[in-house]
Design a protein around this motif. Structure first.
Motif, mmCIF file in Angstrom:
data_model
loop_
_atom_site.group_PDB
_atom_site.id
_atom_site.type_symbol
_atom_site.label_atom_id
_atom_site.label_comp_id
_atom_site.label_asym_id
_atom_site.label_seq_id
_atom_site.Cartn_x
_atom_site.Cartn_y
_atom_site.Cartn_z
ATOM 1 N N ASP A 1 41.550 44.067 36.825
ATOM 2 C CA ASP A 1 40.853 43.275 37.836
ATOM 3 C C ASP A 1 40.926 41.813 37.385
ATOM 4 O O ASP A 1 40.378 41.443 36.339
ATOM 5 N N THR B 1 36.860 37.984 47.864
ATOM 6 C CA THR B 1 35.568 37.403 48.221
ATOM 7 C C THR B 1 35.236 36.173 47.378
ATOM 8 O O THR B 1 34.442 35.324 47.787
ATOM 9 N N LYS B 2 35.847 36.070 46.194
ATOM 10 C CA LYS B 2 35.456 35.080 45.197
ATOM 11 C C LYS B 2 36.363 33.845 45.265
ATOM 12 O O LYS B 2 36.448 33.210 46.291
HETATM 13 C C1 PLP Z 1 35.049 41.103 38.815
HETATM 14 C C2 PLP Z 1 34.682 41.706 40.128
HETATM 15 N N1 PLP Z 1 35.424 42.711 40.623
HETATM 16 C C3 PLP Z 1 35.128 43.286 41.811
HETATM 17 C C4 PLP Z 1 34.037 42.896 42.557
HETATM 18 C C5 PLP Z 1 33.746 43.576 43.855
HETATM 19 O O1 PLP Z 1 34.233 42.856 44.927
HETATM 20 P P1 PLP Z 1 33.566 42.858 46.378
HETATM 21 O O2 PLP Z 1 32.166 42.382 46.225
HETATM 22 O O3 PLP Z 1 34.477 41.961 47.155
HETATM 23 O O4 PLP Z 1 33.630 44.288 46.869
HETATM 24 C C6 PLP Z 1 33.243 41.851 42.094
HETATM 25 C C7 PLP Z 1 32.071 41.421 42.897
HETATM 26 O O5 PLP Z 1 31.154 40.826 42.457
HETATM 27 C C8 PLP Z 1 33.567 41.241 40.856
HETATM 28 O O6 PLP Z 1 32.829 40.237 40.341
#
Ligand code: PLP
Length: 400
Positions: free
Chosen positions: A180, A203-204
């Motif tokens: 990730d 999303t980030k």
């Molecule tokens: C490192 C990381 N991976 C995955 C996610 C999950 O993503 P989403 O909130 O878009 O489902 C997050 C969400 O905070 C995250 O910080």
């Protein structure tokens, strides 16, 4: 030769249906076939260039997927409605009942909760390890292990994973290495270092305007095809499909990612150095004091810096809360989860994004309850921001 992810994005050229400079948005859930035979072939997975149904793919989603695959240097990619909508199908595609996963113990709370509480319902078990200790990683592998899972820079402790080292272990034991890369887009390119699959919460940072959810799975054509297979593909059958309008808007934001990441990194490094010099317990991969600093430096695409995430220990949850409320009041940012926004976002992960992790395990991994996670914004005058943040810290008694 150095990998240049922003050039890869820059070099993609799309024309809209009417010659527009942005590709046209495919505002359809279903698609016509000029012949019944092509429809049959498409369901069999044999008709390249034909669209079937938007849960499978849509032109807009393919454009975004192609750009993200170019950025990560993988053959292709599949976008999803959220980060979790990319992560959980990827894991379920690779693991069946009886299989085992070795995962980093410091990962996003939702991923941790899925592996710890949900996957066991399907008889998929996970061993959580300190990902920075390669011998511990290897020792946790069993004959049933199928996947090695980690974050390049972990949430929220900002531990740095040795992707090349993990990839060697994965290859030796015939495992898939899933990484990730949500915290370090452009700065780190895990597939170039040996990861088999690279995941993101769009999303980030990648979307960067905190107005939508999104996720992506970057990998080989074979793996991405398997996720979309109409008979047994986890993305196709579980249905976390992204909407075409969102794919189009994320693609537009992706065009400025390189500029934003450089500014996030510059601002975060400035603040981290100042906070550390002030005597605060500060964690930032760009600081020499960070245990993963050298590793990050070795792996990074230099021009993008060490990213926009840092943590500061306020000593206790009460002090952390007091400081965050004051900073919000002074318009320095928002007390909110998530990351990658133009304004600074801050939260105390122990009681928010990592609250799925039991308290004793939080302690063991070094997640103290006074820890504040900052996603540093795009502030034009970071010196001014620092001065104002420092005033808040003095006011709540964290600094003298
Ligand atoms: C490192 C990381 N991976 C995955 C996610 C999950 O993503 P989403 O909130 O878009 O489902 C997050 C969400 O905070 C995250 O910080």
């Amino acid at each position: 030769m150095a990998f240049k992810p922003a050039d890869k994005i820059q070099d993609l050229q799309y024309f809209g249906e009417f010659g527009g400079v942005n590709p046209s948005i495919s505002d359809s859930s279903t698609y016509t076939f000029l012949s019944a035979k092509t429809m049959f072939d498409t369901f069999e997975g044999n008709a390249d260039g034909c669209y079937l149904y938007s849960r499978h793919t849509s032109p807009s989603n393919l454009y975004l997927g192609q750009a993200l695959a170019a950025m990560e240097g993988t053959e292709t990619a599949n976008v999803a409605a959220s980060g979790m909508g990319a992560i959980t199908p990827a894991l379920l595609q690779l693991c069946k009942a009886g299989d085992h996963i070795v995962a980093s113990r410091t990962i996003y709370g939702g991923t941790y909760a899925f592996l710890k509480n949900f996957a066991p319902r399907l008889n998929i078990e996970t061993s959580f390890v300190d990902i920075t200790k390669l011998d511990q990683v290897e020792a946790a592998i069993t004959e049933n292990t199928k996947v090695l899972y980690c974050e390049t820079v972990s949430n929220p402790l900002l531990e740095v994973a040795d992707i090349e080292g993990l990839s060697k272990i994965a290859k030796k034991h015939n495992l898939q290495l899933l990484v990730d890369n949500t915290f370090s887009p452009l700065s780190l390119s895990p597939a170039k270092l040996g990861a088999d699959v690279v995941l993101h919460s769009l999303t980030k940072f990648i979307n960067g305007s905190s107005d939508t959810m999104g996720g992506v799975t970057c990998g080989t054509q074979e793996f991405i095809d398997s996720l979309r297979n109409v008979n047994d593909g986890a993305n196709m059958l579980l249905g976390p499909a992204m909407d075409s309008f969102r794919a189009a808007s994320i693609l537009k934001n992706l065009r400025t990612l390189h500029i934003r990441i450089k500014q996030h990194s510059e601002n975060a490094l400035y603040l981290a150095e100042k906070f550390e010099a002030d005597g605060l317990k500060t964690v930032y991969p760009g600081l020499k004091s960070h245990s993963g600093h050298e590793l990050f430096t070795k792996m990074m695409n230099k021009e993008y810096g060490y990213g926009g995430m840092l943590t500061v220990d306020a000593g206790s949850i009460d002090k952390a809360n007091e400081l965050m409320e004051l900073m919000q009041e002074r318009n320095l940012g928002y007390l909110a989860v998530s990351l990658g926004f133009y304004k600074t976002l801050f939260s105390a992960p122990g009681s928010s994004t990592s609250s799925e992790i039991p308290e004793d395990e939080q302690k063991e991994m070094g997640l103290s309850d006074g820890l504040i996670r900052f996603s540093i914004g795009l502030d034009n005058d970071i010196e001014r921001t620092y001065t104002m943040m420092r005033e808040c810290m003095v006011k709540v008694g964290i600094l003298k």
